[in-house]
Write a protein that holds these residues in place. Sequence first.
Motif, PDB file in Angstrom:
ATOM      1  N   PHE A  87       1.082  -0.613  -0.079  1.00 46.90           N
ATOM      2  CA  PHE A  87      -0.454   0.523   0.188  1.00 46.90           C
ATOM      3  C   PHE A  87       0.608   0.825  -0.002  1.00 46.90           C
ATOM      4  O   PHE A  87       0.999   2.490  -0.784  1.00 46.90           O
ATOM      5  CB  PHE A  87      -0.345   0.267   1.171  1.00 46.90           C
ATOM      6  N   GLY A  88       2.176   1.324   0.878  1.00 47.83           N
ATOM      7  CA  GLY A  88       2.498   2.215   0.938  1.00 47.83           C
ATOM      8  C   GLY A  88       3.473   2.715  -0.422  1.00 47.83           C
ATOM      9  O   GLY A  88       3.309   3.767  -1.169  1.00 47.83           O
ATOM     10  N   GLY A  89       4.093   1.545  -1.271  1.00 45.51           N
ATOM     11  CA  GLY A  89       4.393   1.237  -2.445  1.00 45.51           C
ATOM     12  C   GLY A  89       3.773   2.231  -3.603  1.00 45.51           C
ATOM     13  O   GLY A  89       3.693   3.244  -4.590  1.00 45.51           O
ATOM     14  N   ARG A  90       2.430   1.490  -3.616  1.00 48.00           N
ATOM     15  CA  ARG A  90       1.175   2.083  -4.209  1.00 48.00           C
ATOM     16  C   ARG A  90       1.447   3.087  -4.070  1.00 48.00           C
ATOM     17  O   ARG A  90       0.646   4.209  -4.968  1.00 48.00           O
ATOM     18  CB  ARG A  90      -0.309   1.043  -3.900  1.00 48.00           C
ATOM     19  N   LEU A  91       1.249   4.692  -3.525  1.00 48.52           N
ATOM     20  CA  LEU A  91       0.672   5.467  -2.555  1.00 48.52           C
ATOM     21  C   LEU A  91       2.331   6.486  -3.330  1.00 48.52           C
ATOM     22  O   LEU A  91       1.740   7.060  -4.370  1.00 48.52           O
ATOM     23  CB  LEU A  91       1.094   6.169  -1.438  1.00 48.52           C
ATOM     24  N   ILE A  92       3.282   5.591  -2.997  1.00 51.32           N
ATOM     25  CA  ILE A  92       4.442   6.681  -4.042  1.00 51.32           C
ATOM     26  C   ILE A  92       4.676   6.778  -4.961  1.00 51.32           C
ATOM     27  O   ILE A  92       4.360   7.596  -5.491  1.00 51.32           O
ATOM     28  CB  ILE A  92       5.427   5.617  -3.495  1.00 51.32           C
TER      29      ILE A  92
END
Length: 176
Positions: A79-84
């Motif tokens: 999820f964090g990578g998706r946001l980035i």
Amino acid sequence: KLKPYKDRTPKIGDVIFYLPQGKDKSIIHRVIRITKSGIKTRGDNNSCEDDYFLHLNDIKGQVVTAMCGSNTRQIKGGFGGRLIGSYLHKRKLLFRLFYKIIRPAYQIVLRNKFIANLAAPLFNPSIIHFQFRNNNNFVILLGKKIIGRYDRESRNWRIHPFFRLFVNKEQLKKIA
């Protein structure tokens, strides 16, 4: 550093290291979609997704850390990578739109060397010469920021677009 996908499957947002079928070059891109046909990826600096689907046997692992100079950086996945990834993609699209709007005025100002001649002494960019792999290299610094470099192959200075307003290219021709 890679973390193999042993009993796990990639998630949207993961940065993966893979070798696509029929290619001889490994690639590092972010997972943007998972379908029945396979896994779709896109590089963080690319505006279009890759034109092929990946399968689990193409993927060598998840990129979890990367070296930036002497610093080790954590690479967000899930999820964090998706946001980035989403943020980087939208930022690039906005920059392109902004650049299309402002470019005509920018080109006029750039052709008028008055600003470059006026601004260069005020900003006082420095030119640094150094040897690397038996080659002469030149970079332009503004404070501690590299704003340009000399490309030996094309025999041209590559200067960040914004800073072209403040650098007198005529003076640079005498240096390299």
